[in-house]
Design a protein around this motif. Structure first.
Motif, PDB file in Angstrom:
ATOM      1  N   UNK A 156       0.806  -1.097   0.030  1.00  0.00           N
ATOM      2  CA  UNK A 156      -0.021  -0.112   0.132  1.00  0.00           C
ATOM      3  C   UNK A 156       0.789   1.154   0.014  1.00  0.00           C
ATOM      4  N   UNK A 157       0.369   2.224  -0.635  1.00  0.00           N
ATOM      5  CA  UNK A 157       1.220   3.456  -0.624  1.00  0.00           C
ATOM      6  C   UNK A 157       1.657   4.084  -1.715  1.00  0.00           C
ATOM      7  N   UNK A 158       1.046   3.793  -3.173  1.00  0.00           N
ATOM      8  CA  UNK A 158       1.273   4.226  -4.260  1.00  0.00           C
ATOM      9  C   UNK A 158       2.739   4.023  -4.533  1.00  0.00           C
ATOM     10  N   UNK A 159       3.527   4.868  -5.045  1.00  0.00           N
ATOM     11  CA  UNK A 159       4.919   4.736  -5.417  1.00  0.00           C
ATOM     12  C   UNK A 159       5.707   4.419  -4.309  1.00  0.00           C
ATOM     13  N   UNK A 160       5.394   4.987  -2.901  1.00  0.00           N
ATOM     14  CA  UNK A 160       6.239   4.325  -1.753  1.00  0.00           C
ATOM     15  C   UNK A 160       6.297   2.953  -1.425  1.00  0.00           C
ATOM     16  N   UNK A 161       5.570   2.395  -2.188  1.00  0.00           N
ATOM     17  CA  UNK A 161       5.571   0.796  -2.141  1.00  0.00           C
ATOM     18  C   UNK A 161       6.771   0.207  -3.274  1.00  0.00           C
ATOM     19  N   UNK A 162       7.503   0.923  -3.901  1.00  0.00           N
ATOM     20  CA  UNK A 162       8.456   0.598  -4.794  1.00  0.00           C
ATOM     21  C   UNK A 162       9.417  -0.151  -3.929  1.00  0.00           C
ATOM     22  N   UNK A 163       9.838  -1.568  -4.397  1.00  0.00           N
ATOM     23  CA  UNK A 163      10.637  -1.979  -3.804  1.00  0.00           C
ATOM     24  C   UNK A 163      12.204  -1.779  -4.058  1.00  0.00           C
ATOM     25  N   UNK A 164      13.080  -2.446  -3.044  1.00  0.00           N
ATOM     26  CA  UNK A 164      14.568  -2.306  -2.974  1.00  0.00           C
ATOM     27  C   UNK A 164      15.265  -2.918  -4.213  1.00  0.00           C
ATOM     28  N   UNK A 165      16.487  -2.529  -4.722  1.00  0.00           N
ATOM     29  CA  UNK A 165      17.177  -3.339  -5.729  1.00  0.00           C
ATOM     30  C   UNK A 165      17.293  -4.730  -5.403  1.00  0.00           C
ATOM     31  N   UNK A 166      17.657  -5.018  -4.246  1.00  0.00           N
ATOM     32  CA  UNK A 166      18.041  -6.448  -3.550  1.00  0.00           C
ATOM     33  C   UNK A 166      16.807  -7.305  -3.952  1.00  0.00           C
ATOM     34  N   UNK A 167      15.502  -6.450  -3.551  1.00  0.00           N
ATOM     35  CA  UNK A 167      14.241  -7.411  -3.585  1.00  0.00           C
ATOM     36  C   UNK A 167      13.804  -7.645  -5.153  1.00  0.00           C
ATOM     37  N   UNK A 168      14.016  -6.712  -5.914  1.00  0.00           N
ATOM     38  CA  UNK A 168      13.749  -6.976  -7.314  1.00  0.00           C
ATOM     39  C   UNK A 168      14.842  -7.963  -7.892  1.00  0.00           C
ATOM     40  N   UNK A 169      15.994  -7.822  -7.734  1.00  0.00           N
ATOM     41  CA  UNK A 169      17.177  -8.933  -7.955  1.00  0.00           C
ATOM     42  C   UNK A 169      16.630 -10.229  -7.691  1.00  0.00           C
ATOM     43  N   UNK A 170      16.180 -10.474  -6.582  1.00  0.00           N
ATOM     44  CA  UNK A 170      16.076 -11.647  -5.970  1.00  0.00           C
ATOM     45  C   UNK A 170      14.895 -12.362  -6.516  1.00  0.00           C
ATOM     46  N   UNK A 171      13.743 -11.640  -6.922  1.00  0.00           N
ATOM     47  CA  UNK A 171      12.636 -11.998  -7.597  1.00  0.00           C
ATOM     48  C   UNK A 171      13.094 -12.371  -9.067  1.00  0.00           C
ATOM     49  N   UNK A 172      13.652 -11.550  -9.721  1.00  0.00           N
ATOM     50  CA  UNK A 172      14.054 -11.760 -11.163  1.00  0.00           C
ATOM     51  C   UNK A 172      14.600 -13.196 -11.357  1.00  0.00           C
ATOM     52  N   UNK A 173      15.475 -13.765 -10.308  1.00  0.00           N
ATOM     53  CA  UNK A 173      16.255 -14.963 -10.290  1.00  0.00           C
ATOM     54  C   UNK A 173      15.083 -16.213 -10.202  1.00  0.00           C
ATOM     55  N   UNK A 174      14.122 -15.976  -9.978  1.00  0.00           N
ATOM     56  CA  UNK A 174      12.868 -16.846  -9.857  1.00  0.00           C
ATOM     57  C   UNK A 174      12.106 -16.849 -11.062  1.00  0.00           C
ATOM     58  N   UNK A 175      12.400 -15.899 -11.968  1.00  0.00           N
ATOM     59  CA  UNK A 175      11.454 -15.919 -13.335  1.00  0.00           C
ATOM     60  C   UNK A 175      12.147 -16.328 -14.441  1.00  0.00           C
ATOM     61  N   UNK A 176      11.274 -16.988 -15.085  1.00  0.00           N
ATOM     62  CA  UNK A 176      11.844 -17.808 -16.426  1.00  0.00           C
ATOM     63  C   UNK A 176      11.280 -16.989 -17.574  1.00  0.00           C
TER      64      UNK A 176
END
Length: 309
Positions: A289-309
């Protein structure tokens, strides 16, 4: 919250051009039909706007961003400038419009992320863009524009193209004449699926992308919510699926996608890898919740990308 840390001369720099407003988001259980009185479960106040949210994501994920926009000469405008400055944006391109009221928006959001948006923009505010600090484009790596201030977007896009700076336009829902004015100026024409349908006159995403691609010299793609991102590559439509998440708040997710996509492209990713990175960032934002303030951190995004095919 500051949006960037460890900024160096090599840190990618993006200039974001668009509308800015003071936003209040209320979360309710359900949005009842009128007449009704609803008790908000959560509330957040922030400075918002499509370009602002894209710039926030770009900076939070590893870049730095300048904001080119307009505010009124009222107390709210002073507050908006302070908030953006405190978040470490460069606000030297934030113009005060004499006699104008700073834009405001109220957003009512239910527990599923569906929302009712009520904006107010001063109809008397001067929309001219002849004051834009175009000299600051020198040294910029990327220009991102949206459609809510077409006068400013067009001036900035033409100046950036003359300098060889890559440009992206967020082709969200807007009057057709505005989309047809701005999208041809973009190296990266990144629509929402709804904006693409308006521009192409066709509801089918793949057909619409091919239609636009016949006339557009650069990249053409569309964000499609939970379906992910589609783009045209050598007359073939390619897709990156969005990871499945529990959606809480979709506000700003498309803007986060744009900022993340721009950063990944500047970091040397090909379109497919950049789209995976941007889909991961936008999907994680939807869980908060919170619009743009809910944007994740770089480490969170990088970790999720590793799970994507």
């Amino acid at each position: 919250m500051k949006v960037a840390s460890a900024v160096t001369p090599q840190t990618p720099r993006m200039i974001a051009v668009g509308a800015v407003c003071s936003a209040t988001i209320f979360q309710v259980e359900t949005i009842a039909p009128p007449p009704a009185k609803l008790l908000a479960q959560r509330r957040v106040q922030l400075v918002d706007g499509m370009a602002i949210s894209a710039a926030y994501a770009f900076a939070r994920l590893g870049g730095r961003a300048d904001i080119w926009s307009r505010i009124g000469d009222d107390a709210l405008g002073v507050e908006v400038r302070k908030v953006l400055s405190d978040e470490a944006f460069d606000v030297s391109g934030l113009q005060v419009v004499p006699g104008a009221a700073t834009s405001q928006v109220a957003i009512i959001m239910d527990r599923r992320g569906d929302r009712l948006v009520v904006p107010f923009h001063d109809p008397c505010a001067d929309t001219r863009a002849d004051w834009l600090p175009l000299q600051h484009l020198d040294g910029a790596d990327f220009l991102h524009c949206e459609t809510r201030w077409p006068e400013g977007a067009e001036v900035a896009l033409r100046a950036a193209r003359a300098r060889g700076i890559p440009c992206m336009v967020d082709g969200d829902v807007a009057p057709p004449e505005v989309l047809h004015r701005l999208m041809p100026l973009a190296d990266y024409a990144v629509f929402s699926d709804a904006g693409l349908a308006i521009y192409a006159g066709c509801e089918d995403v793949e057909t619409a992308l091919r239609c636009v691609g016949r006339e557009h010299r650069g990249h053409v793609g569309a964000t499609c919510g939970a379906r992910g991102y589609a783009w045209l590559e050598q007359d073939e439509v390619r897709w990156v699926a969005a990871p499945a998440v529990k959606v809480v708040d979709t506000l700003g997710a498309g803007d986060v996608f744009h900022g993340a996509l721009a950063l990944a492209l500047l970091e040397g990713c090909d379109v497919a890898a950049a789209a995976r990175f941007a889909c991961a960032a936008a999907s994680l934002k939807c869980t908060r919740f919170g619009g743009r303030l809910g944007c994740p951190t770089r480490s969170e995004v990088d970790a999720l990308v590793l799970t994507m095919t």
